[in-house]
Design a protein around this motif. Structure first.
Motif, short mmCIF file in Angstrom:
data_model
loop_
_atom_site.label_atom_id
_atom_site.label_comp_id
_atom_site.label_asym_id
_atom_site.label_seq_id
_atom_site.Cartn_x
_atom_site.Cartn_y
_atom_site.Cartn_z
N SER A 1 0.86 -1.19 0.00
CA SER A 1 0.00 0.00 0.00
C SER A 1 0.89 1.23 0.00
O SER A 1 1.51 1.57 1.01
CB SER A 1 -0.92 0.03 1.23
N VAL A 2 0.97 1.90 -1.14
CA VAL A 2 1.77 3.12 -1.23
C VAL A 2 1.14 4.22 -0.38
O VAL A 2 1.83 4.99 0.29
CB VAL A 2 1.91 3.57 -2.69
N ILE A 3 -0.18 4.29 -0.39
CA ILE A 3 -0.89 5.31 0.38
C ILE A 3 -0.54 5.23 1.87
O ILE A 3 -0.40 6.25 2.55
CB ILE A 3 -2.41 5.16 0.20
N ALA A 4 -0.40 4.02 2.38
CA ALA A 4 -0.12 3.86 3.81
C ALA A 4 1.14 4.59 4.22
O ALA A 4 1.24 5.10 5.35
CB ALA A 4 -0.01 2.38 4.15
N ARG A 5 2.12 4.65 3.33
CA ARG A 5 3.36 5.39 3.62
C ARG A 5 3.24 6.85 3.20
O ARG A 5 3.64 7.75 3.94
CB ARG A 5 4.54 4.75 2.86
N TRP A 6 2.70 7.10 2.02
CA TRP A 6 2.73 8.43 1.42
C TRP A 6 1.71 9.37 2.06
O TRP A 6 1.95 10.56 2.19
CB TRP A 6 2.46 8.30 -0.08
N LEU A 7 0.57 8.82 2.46
CA LEU A 7 -0.50 9.62 3.07
C LEU A 7 -1.18 8.76 4.13
O LEU A 7 -2.28 8.24 3.90
CB LEU A 7 -1.50 10.07 2.00
N PRO A 8 -0.54 8.55 5.27
CA PRO A 8 -1.04 7.61 6.27
C PRO A 8 -2.52 7.73 6.62
O PRO A 8 -3.19 6.70 6.78
CB PRO A 8 -0.14 7.88 7.49
N PRO A 9 -3.08 8.95 6.74
CA PRO A 9 -4.51 9.01 7.06
C PRO A 9 -5.40 8.36 6.00
O PRO A 9 -6.54 8.01 6.27
CB PRO A 9 -4.79 10.52 7.15
N GLY A 10 -4.87 8.21 4.78
CA GLY A 10 -5.66 7.60 3.72
C GLY A 10 -5.77 6.09 3.83
O GLY A 10 -6.56 5.47 3.11
N PHE A 11 -4.95 5.49 4.71
CA PHE A 11 -5.01 4.04 4.92
C PHE A 11 -5.81 3.79 6.18
O PHE A 11 -5.40 4.15 7.29
CB PHE A 11 -3.60 3.47 5.05
N SER A 12 -6.97 3.20 6.04
CA SER A 12 -7.88 3.03 7.16
C SER A 12 -8.53 1.65 7.12
O SER A 12 -8.99 1.20 6.06
CB SER A 12 -8.96 4.11 7.13
N LYS A 13 -8.53 0.97 8.24
CA LYS A 13 -9.15 -0.34 8.39
C LYS A 13 -8.59 -1.34 7.37
O LYS A 13 -9.30 -2.18 6.83
CB LYS A 13 -10.67 -0.24 8.26
N GLY A 14 -7.30 -1.21 7.10
CA GLY A 14 -6.63 -2.14 6.21
C GLY A 14 -6.81 -1.86 4.74
O GLY A 14 -6.39 -2.66 3.90
N LEU A 15 -7.41 -0.72 4.38
CA LEU A 15 -7.71 -0.42 2.99
C LEU A 15 -7.25 0.99 2.63
O LEU A 15 -7.14 1.85 3.49
CB LEU A 15 -9.21 -0.54 2.74
N ASP A 16 -7.01 1.19 1.34
CA ASP A 16 -6.75 2.54 0.85
C ASP A 16 -7.38 2.67 -0.52
O ASP A 16 -7.52 1.68 -1.25
CB ASP A 16 -5.25 2.85 0.82
N PRO A 17 -7.77 3.88 -0.92
CA PRO A 17 -8.52 4.04 -2.17
C PRO A 17 -7.71 3.75 -3.43
O PRO A 17 -8.28 3.40 -4.46
CB PRO A 17 -8.96 5.51 -2.14
N ASP A 18 -6.38 3.89 -3.36
CA ASP A 18 -5.57 3.64 -4.55
C ASP A 18 -5.43 2.15 -4.83
O ASP A 18 -5.63 1.71 -5.96
CB ASP A 18 -4.19 4.28 -4.39
N SER A 19 -5.08 1.37 -3.84
CA SER A 19 -4.84 -0.06 -4.05
C SER A 19 -6.06 -0.78 -4.61
O SER A 19 -5.93 -1.73 -5.39
CB SER A 19 -4.41 -0.73 -2.75
N ILE A 20 -7.25 -0.33 -4.26
CA ILE A 20 -8.47 -1.03 -4.68
C ILE A 20 -9.12 -0.39 -5.90
O ILE A 20 -10.10 -0.93 -6.43
CB ILE A 20 -9.49 -1.10 -3.53
N ASP A 21 -8.59 0.74 -6.37
CA ASP A 21 -9.19 1.44 -7.50
C ASP A 21 -9.17 0.57 -8.75
O ASP A 21 -8.14 0.02 -9.13
CB ASP A 21 -8.42 2.74 -7.76
N GLY A 22 -10.29 0.44 -9.38
CA GLY A 22 -10.41 -0.41 -10.56
C GLY A 22 -10.92 -1.81 -10.25
O GLY A 22 -11.40 -2.51 -11.15
N ALA A 23 -10.81 -2.20 -8.98
CA ALA A 23 -11.35 -3.50 -8.55
C ALA A 23 -12.75 -3.34 -7.97
O ALA A 23 -13.56 -4.27 -8.04
CB ALA A 23 -10.42 -4.15 -7.52
N VAL A 24 -13.02 -2.18 -7.39
CA VAL A 24 -14.32 -1.92 -6.78
C VAL A 24 -15.10 -0.92 -7.65
O VAL A 24 -14.52 -0.17 -8.43
CB VAL A 24 -14.17 -1.36 -5.35
#
Length: 711
Positions: A458-481
């Motif tokens: 999860s790049v977001i977890a490092r780059w923008l920690p508040p964006g990683f919440s409850k084990g998820l981030d919007p970038d990693s799942i984009d295109g799958a959801v």
């Protein structure tokens, strides 16, 4: 009519030089300071006494056309030709220039520049126009609604009087800010929607455009460096006697994990670097390899993960489905390999520091230099430059940090330029992902269950920690959801697994670069299992997504879907709805006897909402497609014994110009708000190519890059 909050939207100031109107991309309410020389840059639009408009650009130009499309928004509302707009880079100032679509970070990325600017920058132009008209009306003692703006002037038709913006600027600046402004009706657009020529093209052609690597402050020295070849390695010993004997070499700088050679010019620095004898200490990650990374991802996906999307009951639907399909997909680490290698020029002096760099994150770059030097932010002057390719690499500031570390030990300014080998071996890579897919089909072949579980960094977890919440981030799942297909039962799970010691970062098209490949490849597998045409199969699932359905049908029609191709050739389709845009691609490939693959033709149909500059839309699809074909056919970073094995374009191949396909782009007219276009082509082309290879050979590709010997 747009209602404006005085505190939340704009500020106006007066000065002897003209009118300034600024729009705060949400975060700052502080008014700009003014002086006889002009205005400080926490505003966007400045109109001088000569009538020229200076736009302080909140987003940086890195080839994507931002420095043309965004000025078009302002020029449209100001009723001026694009040639009357001059551009300035925005300074580091996150409160004023933060990107509202990236959590207020001052960042250019994620295909957000036009989406984030669409309303605020038009409003900035509309406010300036309103003030200028009012200033003229007061001078002429007529009603404002009897005047109108045209070609940089305010005109009173009844009397024939007219005044230039420059002549009205000082008076307009003294007027109170209007609470409401009216934006132009789209039917009245003169610039927006037309193919405007790039404002930066001339300077780039004649060589006057200044990129980060072109910075030449007085007295600058040039440095290049060697960094530990192993992740986490350190310098044990350096013998610099031969290096110091090279003509033009001035200094050797030793850091904990790197050694830099400072010289009069790059040639001397390179010769000095080659002459260095460096002994490295092994890093803590010396045993890391691709095999270990894959095993950890495989193991992680055997267990359930945080649920990113849940529709219906997948387990029950799978259990009762007459046909079940399972597949495992993998995508590799990828480097950015920008044409302009990593570079940064820094001058550290007592009480201050100057940084010259092309960066996607100006405020973070300034903060990085401040951290290394120990200086307060206001003592670090950052000079922004054009970027010779970003693709997410320059959303990171490790290059600024490294250059500042070197500069701390060098008297005077020093330009630190990474060699291509350093650039590739010490990149921050697109993550390696592994996906477990399963689906159930009913008796007619329609999908009744869809399960997608994947693991990766999860790049977001490092780059923008508040964006990683409850084990998820919007970038990693984009295109799958939230994709366009209507499925009755669907579950998507993501498990964060960081590769030991291997730095990961955003890469052009980020999460969708992985998810769209998996989703569209697996959808093709379902169509094949159902013995149905891949286009017809998808169309049947898109009744609730008319924009997606329209681009899919258009791409198929323009590509001649279903028409016979020569032996060894095939077509493949892909569809995506990411970055606020809908894009369908058809790829035609030819597979040679030696199993090499060539992409011959690509047909794209796109609905990206209101189009600002159609030339930019086409250029970005063409650029993204070629970038993505490179990844599909050749892109792969491998790690062995804690080291990246690739080092230059001989073993990290780029698509050659003679290999580039013919690309056709069809734009669907739309009145929706603009979507992003910098990245969609990259994520859409990879599955289209993979599906086309299946069409040509009958062999399914579940691992990138394309390797028919492995498939």
């Amino acid at each position: 009519m747009t209602t404006l909050s005085r505190r939340g939207f704009l500020v106006a100031g007066s000065a002897t030089a003209g009118l300034l109107v600024g729009v705060n991309l949400p975060a700052s309410a502080a008014p700009p300071s003014t002086s006889a020389k002009g205005f400080t840059p926490n505003a966007f639009v400045h109109i001088g006494e000569d009538g020229l408009v200076t736009l302080t650009m909140p987003y940086v130009e890195m080839g994507q056309g931002t420095y043309t499309s965004i000025p078009m928004l302002v020029a449209e509302e100001l009723e001026i030709p694009l040639s009357r707009v001059r551009l300035e880079h925005a300074p580091p100032d996150e409160k004023t220039y933060g990107n509202p679509l990236i959590a207020g970070v001052q960042a250019t990325g994620g295909s957000t520049a036009i989406m984030a600017s669409w309303k605020p920058l038009r409003e900035a132009g509309a406010v300036a126009r309103t003030l200028l008209i009012k200033a003229a009306a007061e001078q002429w003692k007529v009603a404002s609604d009897t005047c109108h703006a045209v070609a940089g002037e305010v005109v009173h038709a009844a009397s024939g009087r007219r005044a230039s913006y420059g002549a009205l600027a000082a008076a307009a600046a003294r007027l109170p800010i209007p609470r409401d402004v009216t934006l132009k009706d789209p039917t009245a657009f003169k610039l927006i929607g037309t193919p405007a020529k790039r404002l930066d093209a001339g300077a780039k052609v004649n060589g006057t455009a200044v990129f980060g690597i072109d910075a030449r402050p007085a007295g600058v020295k040039v440095a290049t460096l060697a960094q530990s070849p192993e992740f986490g390695g350190r310098v044990r010993r350096v013998d610099d006697r031969a290096a110091m004997a090279v003509k033009g070499v001035r200094q050797i700088v030793r850091l904990d994990d790197a050694v830099a050679v400072v010289a009069d010019h790059m040639g001397a620095a390179l010769k000095g670097l080659a002459a260095l004898e460096i002994e490295w200490e092994d890093g803590v990650h010396r045993q890391v390899s691709n095999g270990q990374v894959v095993r950890e991802l495989e193991q992680a996906t055997l267990a359930a993960g945080p649920v990113a999307e849940k529709i219906g009951d997948v387990a029950t639907a799978l259990a009762s489905a007459p046909t079940k399909i399972e597949a495992i997909y993998q995508v590799p680490f990828l480097a950015h390999a920008t044409m302009e290698p990593m570079n940064c020029t820094v001058h550290v002096r007592p009480g201050g520091c100057d940084v010259w760099v092309g960066t996607q994150v100006a405020a973070r770059a300034q903060a990085a230099a401040a951290k290394v030097t120990g200086l307060p932010l206001e003592k670090v002057a950052l000079h922004q430059h054009l970027i010779g390719g970003g693709f997410g690499r320059r959303l990171e500031v490790d290059g600024v940090t490294r250059a500042t570390e070197v500069a701390m030990k060098v008297p005077g300014p020093v330009k630190v330029v990474w060699t291509r080998e350093e650039d590739i071996r010490h990149d921050m890579y697109r993550p390696y992902w592994l996906d477990r897919m399963s689906a159930g089909l009913d008796g007619e072949g329609r999908p009744v269950a869809w399960s997608h579980r994947f693991a990766g960094s999860s790049v977001i977890a490092r780059w923008l920690p508040p964006g990683f919440s409850k084990g998820l981030d919007p970038d990693s799942i984009d295109g799958a959801v939230n994709f366009a297909y209507d499925l009755p039962n669907k579950q998507v799970e993501f498990l964060r697994v960081e590769p030991p010691g291997i730095p990961t970062a955003f890469w052009r098209s980020v999460g969708p670069s992985h998810n769209v490949f998996v989703v569209e490849s697996f959808m093709d597998e379902l169509a094949a299992a159902a013995r149905q045409d891949p286009v017809a199969y998808r169309l049947a699932l898109l009744d609730k997504a008319p924009r997606a359905k329209a681009v899919l049908a258009l791409a198929a029609q323009k590509a001649g879907w279903g028409q016979t191709l020569p032996a060894g050739s095939g077509r493949g389709i892909s569809l995506q709805s990411v970055f606020g845009s809908y894009l369908a691609l058809v790829a035609e490939v030819a597979v040679a006897a030696d199993k090499s693959v060539r992409v011959r033709r690509v047909v794209a149909a796109v609905d990206c909402g209101t189009v600002v500059n159609p030339d930019t839309v086409r250029a970005q699809i063409e650029s993204g497609v070629n970038f993505g074909i490179t990844a599909a056919l050749y892109g792969e970073i491998t790690v062995k014994d804690g080291k990246v094995e690739q080092s230059n374009f001989d073993d990290y191949r780029m698509l050659r110009i003679d290999e580039a396909p013919a690309i056709e782009v069809y734009i669907v007219p739309s009145t929706e708000a603009p979507g992003g276009m910098g990245e969609p082509g990259t994520s859409a082309i990879v599955p289209a190519v993979a599906n086309a290879v299946f069409g040509a050979t009958g062999r399914r590709l579940r691992k990138m890059p394309v390797d028919l010997a492995r498939a």
